[in-house]
Design a protein around this motif. Structure first.
Motif, PDB file in Angstrom:
ATOM      1  N   CYS A   1      64.681  78.933  48.060  1.00 52.40           N
ATOM      2  CA  CYS A   1      64.221  80.338  47.386  1.00 52.40           C
ATOM      3  C   CYS A   1      63.333  81.103  48.246  1.00 52.40           C
ATOM      4  CB  CYS A   1      63.838  80.090  45.912  1.00 52.40           C
ATOM      5  SG  CYS A   1      65.139  79.527  44.812  1.00 52.40           S
ATOM      6  N   GLY A   2      62.844  80.564  49.438  1.00 56.04           N
ATOM      7  CA  GLY A   2      61.873  80.962  50.039  1.00 56.04           C
ATOM      8  C   GLY A   2      60.275  80.887  49.795  1.00 56.04           C
ATOM      9  N   LEU A   3      59.965  80.190  48.824  1.00 62.44           N
ATOM     10  CA  LEU A   3      58.726  79.728  47.960  1.00 62.44           C
ATOM     11  C   LEU A   3      57.961  78.882  48.642  1.00 62.44           C
ATOM     12  CD1 LEU A   3      59.893  80.390  44.293  1.00 62.44           C
ATOM     13  CD2 LEU A   3      59.073  82.147  45.855  1.00 62.44           C
ATOM     14  N   VAL A   4      58.605  78.152  49.436  1.00 60.34           N
ATOM     15  CA  VAL A   4      57.844  76.767  49.838  1.00 60.34           C
ATOM     16  C   VAL A   4      58.522  76.648  51.453  1.00 60.34           C
ATOM     17  CG1 VAL A   4      57.645  74.452  49.876  1.00 60.34           C
ATOM     18  CG2 VAL A   4      57.407  75.727  47.859  1.00 60.34           C
ATOM     19  N   MET A   5      57.517  76.261  52.361  1.00 55.40           N
ATOM     20  CA  MET A   5      58.192  75.604  53.479  1.00 55.40           C
ATOM     21  C   MET A   5      57.358  74.362  53.990  1.00 55.40           C
ATOM     22  SD  MET A   5      55.705  78.003  55.849  1.00 55.40           S
ATOM     23  CE  MET A   5      54.011  78.141  56.309  1.00 55.40           C
ATOM     24  N   GLY A   6      57.793  73.737  54.843  1.00 50.20           N
ATOM     25  CA  GLY A   6      57.728  72.523  55.556  1.00 50.20           C
ATOM     26  C   GLY A   6      57.138  72.689  56.910  1.00 50.20           C
ATOM     27  N   ARG A   7      56.001  72.039  57.122  1.00 52.55           N
ATOM     28  CA  ARG A   7      55.481  71.769  58.388  1.00 52.55           C
ATOM     29  C   ARG A   7      55.543  70.419  58.844  1.00 52.55           C
ATOM     30  NH1 ARG A   7      50.676  70.360  60.190  1.00 52.55           N
ATOM     31  NH2 ARG A   7      49.651  70.194  58.198  1.00 52.55           N
ATOM     32  N   PRO A   8      56.465  70.025  60.075  1.00 51.50           N
ATOM     33  CA  PRO A   8      56.393  68.714  60.387  1.00 51.50           C
ATOM     34  C   PRO A   8      55.173  68.383  61.183  1.00 51.50           C
ATOM     35  CG  PRO A   8      57.763  70.249  61.485  1.00 51.50           C
ATOM     36  CD  PRO A   8      57.212  70.920  60.775  1.00 51.50           C
ATOM     37  N   GLU A   9      54.425  67.207  60.879  1.00 47.18           N
ATOM     38  CA  GLU A   9      53.632  66.705  61.845  1.00 47.18           C
ATOM     39  C   GLU A   9      53.877  65.170  61.944  1.00 47.18           C
ATOM     40  OE1 GLU A   9      48.907  65.648  60.883  1.00 47.18           O
ATOM     41  OE2 GLU A   9      49.399  67.918  60.961  1.00 47.18           O
ATOM     42  N   GLY A  10      54.325  64.829  63.114  1.00 51.71           N
ATOM     43  CA  GLY A  10      54.706  63.657  63.297  1.00 51.71           C
ATOM     44  C   GLY A  10      56.103  63.210  62.627  1.00 51.71           C
ATOM     45  N   ARG A  11      55.871  62.195  61.588  1.00 52.05           N
ATOM     46  CA  ARG A  11      57.047  61.730  60.942  1.00 52.05           C
ATOM     47  C   ARG A  11      56.881  62.343  59.290  1.00 52.05           C
ATOM     48  NH1 ARG A  11      58.544  55.503  61.569  1.00 52.05           N
ATOM     49  NH2 ARG A  11      60.444  56.642  60.254  1.00 52.05           N
ATOM     50  N   GLN A  12      55.892  63.020  59.379  1.00 46.51           N
ATOM     51  CA  GLN A  12      55.639  63.418  57.984  1.00 46.51           C
ATOM     52  C   GLN A  12      56.003  64.930  57.858  1.00 46.51           C
ATOM     53  OE1 GLN A  12      52.202  61.561  55.717  1.00 46.51           O
ATOM     54  NE2 GLN A  12      51.666  61.429  57.707  1.00 46.51           N
ATOM     55  N   MET A  13      56.089  65.645  56.828  1.00 46.06           N
ATOM     56  CA  MET A  13      56.287  66.984  56.437  1.00 46.06           C
ATOM     57  C   MET A  13      55.284  67.333  55.372  1.00 46.06           C
ATOM     58  SD  MET A  13      58.534  69.459  57.168  1.00 46.06           S
ATOM     59  CE  MET A  13      59.966  68.798  57.850  1.00 46.06           C
ATOM     60  N   PHE A  14      54.498  68.367  55.822  1.00 47.56           N
ATOM     61  CA  PHE A  14      53.529  68.903  54.949  1.00 47.56           C
ATOM     62  C   PHE A  14      54.373  70.351  54.382  1.00 47.56           C
ATOM     63  CE2 PHE A  14      51.443  65.867  57.383  1.00 47.56           C
ATOM     64  CZ  PHE A  14      50.323  65.449  56.692  1.00 47.56           C
ATOM     65  N   TYR A  15      54.164  70.127  52.770  1.00 47.54           N
ATOM     66  CA  TYR A  15      54.619  71.445  52.427  1.00 47.54           C
ATOM     67  C   TYR A  15      53.616  72.499  51.713  1.00 47.54           C
ATOM     68  CZ  TYR A  15      59.065  68.983  52.800  1.00 47.54           C
ATOM     69  OH  TYR A  15      60.367  68.762  52.954  1.00 47.54           O
ATOM     70  N   SER A  16      53.875  73.907  51.980  1.00 46.33           N
ATOM     71  CA  SER A  16      52.903  74.878  51.193  1.00 46.33           C
ATOM     72  C   SER A  16      53.723  75.964  50.865  1.00 46.33           C
ATOM     73  CB  SER A  16      52.071  74.977  52.351  1.00 46.33           C
ATOM     74  OG  SER A  16      52.819  75.787  53.481  1.00 46.33           O
ATOM     75  N   LEU A  17      52.955  76.633  50.166  1.00 45.75           N
ATOM     76  CA  LEU A  17      53.567  77.890  49.577  1.00 45.75           C
ATOM     77  C   LEU A  17      53.911  78.898  50.793  1.00 45.75           C
ATOM     78  CD1 LEU A  17      51.407  78.460  46.197  1.00 45.75           C
ATOM     79  CD2 LEU A  17      53.807  77.505  46.722  1.00 45.75           C
ATOM     80  N   THR A  18      54.643  79.607  50.725  1.00 41.57           N
ATOM     81  CA  THR A  18      55.021  80.800  51.838  1.00 41.57           C
ATOM     82  C   THR A  18      54.462  82.249  51.558  1.00 41.57           C
ATOM     83  OG1 THR A  18      57.290  81.305  50.744  1.00 41.57           O
ATOM     84  CG2 THR A  18      57.316  79.500  52.631  1.00 41.57           C
ATOM     85  N   ARG A  19      54.156  82.464  50.398  1.00 44.36           N
ATOM     86  CA  ARG A  19      53.534  83.965  50.026  1.00 44.36           C
ATOM     87  C   ARG A  19      52.527  83.698  48.794  1.00 44.36           C
ATOM     88  NH1 ARG A  19      55.424  87.241  53.039  1.00 44.36           N
ATOM     89  NH2 ARG A  19      54.213  88.442  51.624  1.00 44.36           N
ATOM     90  N   PRO A  20      51.312  84.085  49.484  1.00 45.54           N
ATOM     91  CA  PRO A  20      50.170  84.366  48.391  1.00 45.54           C
ATOM     92  C   PRO A  20      50.369  84.952  47.286  1.00 45.54           C
ATOM     93  CG  PRO A  20      49.695  85.610  50.521  1.00 45.54           C
ATOM     94  CD  PRO A  20      51.043  84.979  50.662  1.00 45.54           C
ATOM     95  N   GLU A  21      51.307  85.925  47.193  1.00 44.42           N
ATOM     96  CA  GLU A  21      51.684  86.797  45.974  1.00 44.42           C
ATOM     97  C   GLU A  21      52.081  85.917  44.775  1.00 44.42           C
ATOM     98  OE1 GLU A  21      52.472  89.335  49.772  1.00 44.42           O
ATOM     99  OE2 GLU A  21      53.080  87.315  48.946  1.00 44.42           O
ATOM    100  N   LEU A  22      52.688  84.503  45.147  1.00 45.95           N
ATOM    101  CA  LEU A  22      52.895  83.480  44.134  1.00 45.95           C
ATOM    102  C   LEU A  22      51.942  83.214  43.252  1.00 45.95           C
ATOM    103  CD1 LEU A  22      55.212  82.071  43.031  1.00 45.95           C
ATOM    104  CD2 LEU A  22      55.031  80.315  44.624  1.00 45.95           C
TER     105      LEU A  22
END
Length: 123
Positions: free
Chosen positions: A68-89
């Motif tokens: 839905c475009g609300l969350v994105m993942g950022r890979p770091e090594g073998r892990q994925m860190f998730y965050s919100l994509t839009r501060p408007e949320l």
């Protein structure tokens, strides 16, 4: 027979993107994930511990939020860190809290979508 240059869009069709947005946030687990990510990045393991849900459940909900475009993942090594994509949320969540406060959480008594008890809101 002539075709119009532009196809008229009904008011109901115009509201479909907004309905999809609210539907993406309508699941308590997805909403809890969004609330947690509002505090900063998190891994699936962090979210499973916080929510007490299975890894597969959290991953499925994260996939939905990502699609839905609300969350994105950022890979770091073998892990994925998730965050919100839009501060408007965050603004939307804050507005929802204000609305719930202003209505006395009456929406909880809604015969179609309510919880059946006033004052029950997860975090």
């Amino acid at each position: 027979m002539t075709m119009p240059d532009a196809v008229a869009v009904s008011p109901r069709q115009e509201l479909m993107p907004a309905a999809a947005l609210f539907h993406s946030l309508s699941d308590p687990t997805r909403l809890a994930i969004v609330q947690h990510l509002a505090r900063g990045e998190a891994r699936v393991v962090d979210l499973t511990e916080r929510l007490g849900s299975a890894q597969s459940t959290v991953s499925a909900h994260l996939a939905c939020l990502r699609d839905c475009g609300l969350v994105m993942g950022r890979p770091e090594g073998r892990q994925m860190f998730y965050s919100l994509t839009r501060p408007e949320l965050l603004d939307l969540l804050a507005a929802a809290e204000r609305l719930l406060g202003a209505t006395g959480s009456a929406v909880a008594l809604c015969p179609n979508f309510g919880t059946g008890t006033v004052g029950v809101r997860g975090e």
